[in-house]
Design an enzyme around this catalytic site. Sequence first.
Site, PDB file in Angstrom:
ATOM      1  N   LEU A  64      70.722  30.390  80.091  1.00  0.00           N
ATOM      2  CA  LEU A  64      70.387  29.105  79.483  1.00  0.00           C
ATOM      3  C   LEU A  64      69.519  29.292  78.237  1.00  0.00           C
ATOM      4  O   LEU A  64      68.958  30.365  78.018  1.00  0.00           O
ATOM      5  CB  LEU A  64      69.658  28.241  80.516  1.00  0.00           C
ATOM      6  CG  LEU A  64      70.435  27.968  81.814  1.00  0.00           C
ATOM      7  CD1 LEU A  64      69.607  27.134  82.777  1.00  0.00           C
ATOM      8  CD2 LEU A  64      71.761  27.270  81.511  1.00  0.00           C
ATOM      9  N   PRO A  65      69.361  28.230  77.432  1.00  0.00           N
ATOM     10  CA  PRO A  65      68.643  28.391  76.161  1.00  0.00           C
ATOM     11  C   PRO A  65      67.163  28.788  76.292  1.00  0.00           C
ATOM     12  O   PRO A  65      66.727  29.730  75.640  1.00  0.00           O
ATOM     13  CB  PRO A  65      68.767  27.012  75.501  1.00  0.00           C
ATOM     14  CG  PRO A  65      69.970  26.385  76.121  1.00  0.00           C
ATOM     15  CD  PRO A  65      70.019  26.907  77.529  1.00  0.00           C
ATOM     16  N   THR A  95      66.637  34.411  77.742  1.00  0.00           N
ATOM     17  CA  THR A  95      65.385  34.919  77.167  1.00  0.00           C
ATOM     18  C   THR A  95      64.377  33.779  77.225  1.00  0.00           C
ATOM     19  O   THR A  95      64.528  32.775  76.519  1.00  0.00           O
ATOM     20  CB  THR A  95      65.588  35.363  75.704  1.00  0.00           C
ATOM     21  OG1 THR A  95      66.594  36.362  75.663  1.00  0.00           O
ATOM     22  CG2 THR A  95      64.298  35.925  75.124  1.00  0.00           C
ATOM     23  N   LYS A 170      61.454  42.788  76.746  1.00  0.00           N
ATOM     24  CA  LYS A 170      62.464  42.306  75.786  1.00  0.00           C
ATOM     25  C   LYS A 170      61.800  41.804  74.493  1.00  0.00           C
ATOM     26  O   LYS A 170      62.231  42.136  73.390  1.00  0.00           O
ATOM     27  CB  LYS A 170      63.301  41.204  76.451  1.00  0.00           C
ATOM     28  CG  LYS A 170      63.907  40.179  75.541  1.00  0.00           C
ATOM     29  CD  LYS A 170      65.366  40.379  75.290  1.00  0.00           C
ATOM     30  CE  LYS A 170      65.796  39.476  74.143  1.00  0.00           C
ATOM     31  NZ  LYS A 170      67.143  39.561  73.769  1.00  0.00           N
ATOM     32  N   LYS A 245      62.969  32.453  67.681  1.00  0.00           N
ATOM     33  CA  LYS A 245      62.647  32.063  69.054  1.00  0.00           C
ATOM     34  C   LYS A 245      61.922  33.217  69.760  1.00  0.00           C
ATOM     35  O   LYS A 245      60.886  33.019  70.397  1.00  0.00           O
ATOM     36  CB  LYS A 245      63.940  31.714  69.801  1.00  0.00           C
ATOM     37  CG  LYS A 245      63.726  31.431  71.276  1.00  0.00           C
ATOM     38  CD  LYS A 245      65.015  31.434  72.070  1.00  0.00           C
ATOM     39  CE  LYS A 245      64.700  31.482  73.555  1.00  0.00           C
ATOM     40  NZ  LYS A 245      65.852  31.663  74.406  1.00  0.00           N
TER      41      LYS A 245
END
Length: 298
Positions: A64-65, A95, A170, A245
Amino acid sequence: MQIAFIGLGNMGGPMAANLVKAGFNVHVFDLVEDSVKALAGLGATAASSAIDAAKGADVLVSMLPAGKHVRSLYLGDDGLVAHLKFGALVIDSSTIDAESARIVAKGLADKGIDFVDAPVSGGVAGAAAGTLTFIVGGSDEQFNKAKPVLQAMGQNIFHAGGHGAGQVAKICNNMLLSVLMVGTSEALKLGLDNGLDANVLSDIMLQSSGCNWTLQKYNPCPGVMENVPSSHSYQGGFMVDLMRKDLGLAMDTAKQSHSSTPLGALAQSLYAMHSLHGNGNKDFSSIFTLFGQADSNK
Ligand code: NAD
């Protein structure tokens, strides 16, 4: 094994397709009906809601976003926590911020449901080819439980530590990548402005102490490498706005841990400026175009 897959966007669509290809029984759901239909055409079972997909699932994968979508899917009103079976495993590959990952892990653990955060590196091409890198946060047991499913979608599976560790690793990597891309772009432009050939300068730096991944695999100067976004008008690849982001998540994390990340902060500002100039949808190596020679006559 029955797998539910929620979020069939640019990444989730091809990832779910690889699970089908590997022979898993995959039930899929997305808010966009056409994405569900496309996966059903490849052999997945179309679900009418996330709850419908989750019913009876041994493993549920979400892509998902952002953190708010993940928290709401599992722990919101009528969240999946109330519908997943005891002993099921949730793999969230979105993420998101590490804190959201830990909150969801705790909420699910209270009902006997396992969780790993497993963000990916490798982009849309890696998702399609099944060569993603997964960076996993969770217990040893949960990591081992997730591995066979992750191996059907990726090539390298790393265990970074406990819940949230996958997300932290990450964003550390992507913050470093942004700094390397900015530095490499600046150096190449300085050389060009002083009469050097970008191919020659790249070859020299590749054999010198400035050598780094962006020069080896992703040169930002058009024409130096063939199969990279810079030689295709910066189309495809990893979007500027997705890098923004990730840098936002890195800066939030740094604030929480009182860490000093001055170069990450500078890269975040540069990418924000670059996006403001209409480059949000271009590949992140297009930051190269931000640098150049000032007009000395002005
Ligand atoms: P995307 O916007 O293409 O896909 C997200 C999908 O989630 C959409 O199809 C949307 O309809 C669906 N969705 C949102 N809320 C939902 C809900 N409640 N129930 C069901 N479906 C829902 O995004 P993407 O590019 O696939 O990225 C997904 C995640 O992967 C993001 O967190 C992103 O940062 C990360 N990521 C992306 C890339 C990349 O190159 N695109 C690379 C690495 C990581």
